[in-house]
Design an enzyme around this catalytic site. Structure first.
Site, PDB file in Angstrom:
ATOM      1  N   CYS A   1      97.628  70.882 -17.713  1.00  0.00           N
ATOM      2  CA  CYS A   1      98.929  70.636 -17.078  1.00  0.00           C
ATOM      3  C   CYS A   1     100.064  70.737 -18.118  1.00  0.00           C
ATOM      4  O   CYS A   1     100.432  71.840 -18.491  1.00  0.00           O
ATOM      5  CB  CYS A   1      98.908  69.299 -16.348  1.00  0.00           C
ATOM      6  SG  CYS A   1     100.133  69.258 -15.033  1.00  0.00           S
TER       7      CYS A   1
ATOM      8  N   HIS B   1      94.709  69.878 -12.914  1.00  0.00           N
ATOM      9  CA  HIS B   1      93.969  68.844 -13.650  1.00  0.00           C
ATOM     10  C   HIS B   1      92.478  68.985 -13.364  1.00  0.00           C
ATOM     11  O   HIS B   1      91.952  68.311 -12.465  1.00  0.00           O
ATOM     12  CB  HIS B   1      94.442  67.452 -13.222  1.00  0.00           C
ATOM     13  CG  HIS B   1      95.784  67.097 -13.760  1.00  0.00           C
ATOM     14  ND1 HIS B   1      95.962  66.595 -15.024  1.00  0.00           N
ATOM     15  CD2 HIS B   1      97.017  67.188 -13.219  1.00  0.00           C
ATOM     16  CE1 HIS B   1      97.248  66.380 -15.229  1.00  0.00           C
ATOM     17  NE2 HIS B   1      97.911  66.737 -14.154  1.00  0.00           N
TER      18      HIS B   1
ATOM     19  N   GLU C   1      90.060  67.842 -14.817  1.00  0.00           N
ATOM     20  CA  GLU C   1      89.296  66.625 -15.122  1.00  0.00           C
ATOM     21  C   GLU C   1      89.009  65.777 -13.891  1.00  0.00           C
ATOM     22  O   GLU C   1      88.115  64.932 -13.923  1.00  0.00           O
ATOM     23  CB  GLU C   1      90.023  65.788 -16.187  1.00  0.00           C
ATOM     24  CG  GLU C   1      91.332  65.141 -15.756  1.00  0.00           C
ATOM     25  CD  GLU C   1      92.569  66.008 -15.986  1.00  0.00           C
ATOM     26  OE1 GLU C   1      92.435  67.250 -16.014  1.00  0.00           O
ATOM     27  OE2 GLU C   1      93.680  65.452 -16.103  1.00  0.00           O
TER      28      GLU C   1
HETATM   29  N1  GLN Z   1     105.552  66.842 -16.945  1.00  0.00           N
HETATM   30  C1  GLN Z   1     104.969  68.047 -16.448  1.00  0.00           C
HETATM   31  C2  GLN Z   1     105.415  68.341 -15.024  1.00  0.00           C
HETATM   32  O1  GLN Z   1     105.885  67.496 -14.337  1.00  0.00           O
HETATM   33  C3  GLN Z   1     103.462  68.015 -16.545  1.00  0.00           C
HETATM   34  C4  GLN Z   1     102.840  66.964 -15.678  1.00  0.00           C
HETATM   35  C5  GLN Z   1     101.411  66.673 -16.014  1.00  0.00           C
HETATM   36  O2  GLN Z   1     100.952  66.976 -17.119  1.00  0.00           O
HETATM   37  N2  GLN Z   1     100.692  66.070 -15.107  1.00  0.00           N
HETATM   38  O3  GLN Z   1     105.270  69.441 -14.559  1.00  0.00           O
END
Ligand code: GLN
Length: 542
Positions: free
Chosen positions: A386, A515, A517
């Site tokens: 992410c 994600h 994970e």
């Molecule tokens: N801050 C970033 C976004 O909002 C990544 C978010 C995250 O890593 N879950 O896109």
């Protein structure tokens, strides 16, 4: 009719109610029953999306986009099922529903009261889960510790459900037995007090799980039995385990499953832990280490290091390492130190692979970018999750494409080269501070490009992974990034959003907007984690 098992915690927080709940579920599964579980969190927050990870731990996300407590992740990993919005409830959500119903005149103009209307709404939620999941057993974990004001309404719901359905409800108290250094003896009094506090709420525990660093001996078992009004066979020793996955096996050996079924007048349909037992055995035997660093920022809390904010990442690394018969060695690396002291980057060479996980806000971002550059230039396996993927893209834009001003509008709102940006439709919502509607949450499809790391890992054209982010790779910069060698290995077909970037001539350099994970399971590691650890092993053996 589903049977209901409430799990409450006594003495203090952090004694493993979530793992106990998941383990009870696992044991009942091995005996041939269908299980579901719900976590009840005593917060006014409507969901976990707005909770600070340092305070509350990871925000777990389900396929349907619910942002919930990390325990739901434990349920998924232990029970190998995918859960939904039905499996999580906060005080805030209950109140929100009741107030909305009142506004809709659904109470026919009568006075709406905390008791019984709030507990009744909680019961409704539990019964809905039972109905939809068609589970034989619904486990209900009550967050917090008995005796605190916060979770009283959930205990009240538990009491009322038992009143309504006396044969179909069971209470488990997970308690803690300290062995204070200066006394050198295991003390039962806090557990006695916790049972009393439950009694005060009108609840008699049926089973006590006695968490301790040592096994429970007979005198203490008897004492707890007498003072807490529970049969000695129902005082179950829950010893600290080296791995959480061992816990169901240990508790089953203490007859927990048999005692539970007996109380409902039921017997096992089968008795089969299957591959789970082999995994537990493997975990205890693997010895050759593989060293993975996590460059993050959500783990320092005063003088303590808390790993809870990255719990699914950690579990996914472990699953992948065990798959490859390696012992995971996970090290926390604070991103900020790379900002002040670029020489510190040299330490990254000691690691077989590095993960840059998700995150929000500016703190630590430049340090992570420096780390990613070092990994890219020194052929050290890198896996970005992410925010990690967004930063890998920014690093590539700056240092390979020469776009020195490249950044994300999350860090610099009027950034000149917004390589990472919000989608157009979301900009107005953000201006009005409507943060709730601006996250891409839950499962989305992604089409993979053949002959990429991602395709080799998943071995299929279309995958589905879970998201939780607001910003995206800006399609305006795609041609430039691709021409310079950043491979867009996965794209969301509906919205044409880049989900995976990778590099060709690198042992493993993959960044994913989702994600991964959240979907790794102990017996079925997530494909990209599996390949990442595979590449780390290869590099180490070179
Ligand atoms: N801050 C970033 C976004 O909002 C990544 C978010 C995250 O890593 N879950 O896109």
């Amino acid at each position: 009719m589903a049977k209901y098992i409430f799990v409450a915690g006594g003495v203090m927080s952090g004694i493993g109610k979530g793992i106990s709940t998941a383990s009870i579920g696992k044991i009942l599964q091995t005996k041939g029953f269908k299980v579901s579980a719900i976590k009840m969190d005593p917060y006014i927050n409507v969901d976990a999306g707005t909770m600070n990870p340092i305070e509350h731990g990871e925000v777990f996300v389900t396929d349907d986009g619910m942002e919930c407590d990390q325990d739901v992740g434990n349920y998924e990993r232990f029970l190998d099922i995918s859960l939904t919005d039905d499996n999580y409830l906060t005080t805030g959500k209950v109140y929100q529903t009741v107030i909305q119903k009142e506004r809709n005149l659904e109470y026919n103009g009568r006075c709406v009261e905390v008791v019984p209307d709030i507990p009744n709404e909680v019961i409704k939620k539990i019964e809905t889960l039972a109905e939809r999941s068609k589970a034989d057993f619904v486990l209900i974990e009550i967050g917090g510790t008995v005796g605190e004001y916060q979770n009283l309404l959930f205990l009240e719901a538990a009491r009322l459900l038992k009143l309504k359905n006396p044969k179909g409800v069971l209470f488990v108290l997970v308690s803690y037995l300290p062995v204070p250094d200066m006394i050198g003896e295991m003390k039962t009094k806090p557990t006695q007090m916790a049972a009393r506090l439950l009694n005060e709420a009108g609840i008699q525990p049926d089973i006590i799980l006695a968490r301790a660093s040592q096994p429970l001996d007979e005198p203490r078992k008897r004492k707890i039995s007498i003072f807490c009004n529970v049969a000695p066979e129902d005082v179950i020793s829950a010893l600290d385990a080296k791995s959480i996955y061992e816990v169901p096996v240990n508790l089953a050996k203490e007859n927990l499953g048999i005692r539970i079924l007996g109380k409902f007048g039921m017997s096992s349909k089968k008795n089969d832990f299957g591959d789970w037992e082999n995994l537990v055995e493997k975990i205890s035997k693997v010895s050759e280490p593989i060293k993975i660093g996590i460059v993050g920022k959500y783990f320092e809390s005063g003088k303590f290091i808390l790993a809870d904010s990255y719990i699914s990442v950690i579990e996914s690394i472990k699953h992948a390492c065990w798959y490859h018969n390696r012992k995971p060695e996970i090290v926390w690396l604070s991103a900020e130190k790379y900002e002040d002291d670029p020489k510190a980057l040299e330490e990254l060479r000691q690691y077989d692979g590095i993960i840059v996980p998700g995150g929000f806000g500016t703190r630590g971002v430049e340090g992570k970018i420096k780390a990613i550059q070092f990994l890219r230039e020194n052929n050290i396996p890198f896996f970005g999750l992410c925010l990690g993927m967004q930063l890998a893209t920014i690093e590539f834009a700056r240092n390979v494409c020469g776009l020195k001003k490249a950044s994300s509008t999350e860090f610099i709102p009027d950034c000149q080269e917004p390589v990472i940006d919000v989608m157009n439709g979301q900009k107005d919502l953000l201006k009005e501070k409507k943060y709730g509607g601006t996250m891409r949450l839950g499962a989305y499809n992604c089409d993979l490009k053949p002959d990429t790391q991602a395709f080799r890992a998943y071995k299929t054209k279309t995958i589905s992974e879970r998201h939780r982010h607001r910003y995206e790779l800006n399609n305006k910069y795609r041609p430039m990034l691709e021409q310079n060698g950043l491979v867009m290995a996965g794209v969301n077909p509906e919205k044409d959003l880049v989900e995976i970037v990778e590099l060709k001539d690198h042992p493993f350099f993959v960044g994913v907007q989702f994600h991964p994970e959240f979907k790794s399971r102990p017996l079925n590691p997530q494909p990209l984690f599996r390949e990442f650890v595979g590449a780390a092993i290869k590099g180490k053996n070179k």
